[in-house]
Write an enzyme that holds these catalytic residues in place. Structure first.
Site, PDB file in Angstrom:
ATOM      1  N   GLU A 229       0.117  -1.268   5.594  1.00 46.61           N
ATOM      2  CA  GLU A 229       1.190  -0.854   6.509  1.00 46.61           C
ATOM      3  C   GLU A 229       0.940   0.559   7.025  1.00 46.61           C
ATOM      4  O   GLU A 229       1.165   0.880   8.186  1.00 46.61           O
ATOM      5  CB  GLU A 229       2.546  -0.914   5.774  1.00 46.61           C
ATOM      6  CG  GLU A 229       3.754  -0.718   6.677  1.00 46.61           C
ATOM      7  CD  GLU A 229       4.251   0.718   6.773  1.00 46.61           C
ATOM      8  OE1 GLU A 229       5.118   0.994   7.597  1.00 46.61           O
ATOM      9  OE2 GLU A 229       3.753   1.580   6.025  1.00 46.61           O
TER      10      GLU A 229
ATOM     11  N   ASP B 162       0.809  -1.224   0.000  1.00 49.93           N
ATOM     12  CA  ASP B 162       0.000   0.000   0.000  1.00 49.93           C
ATOM     13  C   ASP B 162       0.838   1.269   0.000  1.00 49.93           C
ATOM     14  O   ASP B 162       2.001   1.279   0.412  1.00 49.93           O
ATOM     15  CB  ASP B 162      -0.953   0.010   1.204  1.00 49.93           C
ATOM     16  CG  ASP B 162      -0.224  -0.062   2.543  1.00 49.93           C
ATOM     17  OD1 ASP B 162       0.738  -0.839   2.661  1.00 49.93           O
ATOM     18  OD2 ASP B 162      -0.613   0.682   3.473  1.00 49.93           O
TER      19      ASP B 162
END
Ligand code: ZN
Length: 484
Positions: free
Chosen positions: A144, A77
């Site tokens: 994350e 991400d």
């Protein structure tokens, strides 16, 4: 423009692909599918768990099958931030890049070099010619940037390797070897209220002008804490004049050092001048203690909008001030192993007044699990002495620097061979995925390194193009060394 002509070509080709696929936190599905299809096209074994984390297993180059498995880890991400004048939809638009000298940036949006370059490096290795390596596992986590939740849901056995290279740091020439774990505590102090004494009027004592900052990264600077300043001012005020606290509020986030706090009090009209003198006097003393750090600190008395009908009774007021005086804030211990690293700290983060009582929030961090718990125990103990109710959340784990780590020795040696000097060893007083992975996979030997990225998480994010090649050289040389 095409970036696939940059060196190393195999890496930039993958990064160009990643830029074309929307992949903000919570929206990594398409990128996960690309990873699986890429693996399939190369006849590699790959797996995606229910959370969206992907592992791709890459066999060793011939003759190195017996070498230890190395996990190459990054996150799928990116943070989606754009300038307000940019028309861009992170859910469907590909990132548009531009080159400015040695730097690659995006047009008005985040670039996603964090952690797209790390991921692209791992994928590029699959196609790179002449790179010697043992068996690899490419581990690409999700989510994350919003609390490390993808790593938090990894299941045992998802990766088999016992050595991990995290490719998510942002400083060329530095190797990260530790991070802090943390946990929040909520303290609720029940209070008794009584009628405000006749003849008193309401005042607001307001602390502002402090610098605040991130409760992990900035705690080392020992900046002023607005709740602590207010507590000291009020403690002096109530010693000098009858002054009745009705409410105290301050701070708004667990992970931010509180910049502002205010107390609502009832006092006699005739006492206001004295109170304001005592407050100003205490503020000046605190400013001196803070040195040049907080020159804009301000403590002012303002008239309140309305009078308080009820105030804390004498016992509750005394207990509240004692509790706030007693709770720790700031650096508790520095690391023995890493000079300049905060090992353990607490942020006295928030206080609010509710019908039930006073609610206080703290955020504690440490790179050592037991030290984290010891400080949280101290906070709970102080709170219980005051008769407060304490709730501790589940802590997230830290990553204690291990200077004897095998992979660290390898990276140091290889770095010296390739660049002529050893890397700087660093750790941060904030959370990283390595902390969580280390707990999920006990015994995992880890280091983190990456290219030079500036201003991540903002539209100013940029990656230094030559540093990507240096990062690649280090990665390739480390894998070669590990392959024996
Ligand atoms: Zn990152």
């Amino acid at each position: 423009m095409s970036i696939s002509g940059f060196e190393p070509n195999v890496l930039w080709k993958q990064f160009e692909k990643i830029l074309s696929i929307p992949h903000c936190s919570g929206n990594e599905k398409q990128l996960g599918e690309y990873l699986l299809s890429y693996a399939k096209s190369r006849n590699l074994e790959a797996e995606r768990d229910d959370t969206g984390n992907v592992v791709i297993r890459v066999p060793a180059t011939p003759g190195h099958e017996g070498a230890p498995v190395v996990v190459l880890q990054g996150h799928q991400d990116m943070v989606g931030e754009k300038n307000s004048d940019v028309n861009f939809d992170f859910n469907k638009d590909p990132i548009q890049v531009e080159v400015d000298g040695d730097w690659l940036t995006a047009k008005g949006t985040t670039l996603g070099a964090d952690n797209g370059i790390g991921l692209a490096a791992a994928l590029g290795l699959v196609e790179a010619e002449g790179v010697v390596h043992g068996p690899l596992e490419i581990l690409a986590t999700v989510d994350e940037e919003v609390g490390l939740t993808g790593a938090g849901k990894l299941l045992p056995g998802f990766v088999k390797g016992q050595t991990l290279l995290n490719l998510d740091s942002e400083e060329l020439g530095a190797v990260y070897i530790g991070c802090a774990g943390g946990g929040d505590t909520t303290i609720t102090l029940p209070v008794s209220r009584t009628d405000a004494p006749a003849g008193t009027k309401s005042l607001i004592v307001k602390v502002s002008g402090l610098r605040g900052g991130h409760s992990g990264i900035d705690i080392i600077e020992q900046r002023g804490n607005a709740i602590k300043v207010l507590t000291r001012v009020l403690s002096q005020v109530v010693k000098s004049q009858p002054c009745h606290i009705a409410e105290i509020n301050g701070g708004n986030k667990r992970n931010a050092i509180p910049r502002e706090a205010w107390g609502g009090v009832m006092a006699l009209d005739t006492a206001v001048d004295e109170i304001s003198g005592v407050a100003a006097n205490e503020m000046e003393k605190i400013k001196v203690e803070l040195g040049g750090r907080e020159s804009d600190l301000s403590v002012v008395l303002e008239p309140a909008d309305q009078a308080y009908a009820k105030v804390l009774d004498e016992k509750s007021q005394g207990t509240l001030l004692d509790l706030l005086l007693g709770l720790p804030h700031g650096v508790e211990a520095m690391s023995y192993d890493i000079p300049g690293l905060v090992e353990t700290s607490n942020n006295l983060a928030t206080i609010s007044t509710s019908g039930k009582g006073m609610v206080i929030g703290t955020s504690t961090r440490s790179s050592i699990v037991s030290a984290l718990q010891a400080l949280r125990d101290r906070i709970s103990g102080i709170a219980r002495l005051a008769g407060a109710e304490v709730k501790e959340n589940e802590p997230y784990p830290g990553w204690k620097p291990d200077l004897d780590s095998n992979i660290l020795q390898v990276v140091k040696k290889v770095h010296a061979d390739v660049f002529g000097k050893e890397p700087e060893m660093k750790a941060i007083h904030a959370g990283l995925e390595c902390g969580i992975i280390g707990e999920k996979f006990p015994g995992m030997d880890m280091v983190s390194f990456g290219p030079w990225i500036e201003h991540p998480h903002s539209p100013e994010e940029r990656v230094n193009i030559p540093s990507v090649n240096s990062f690649w050289q280090l990665l390739v040389a480390v894998l070669q060394e590990m392959a024996g």
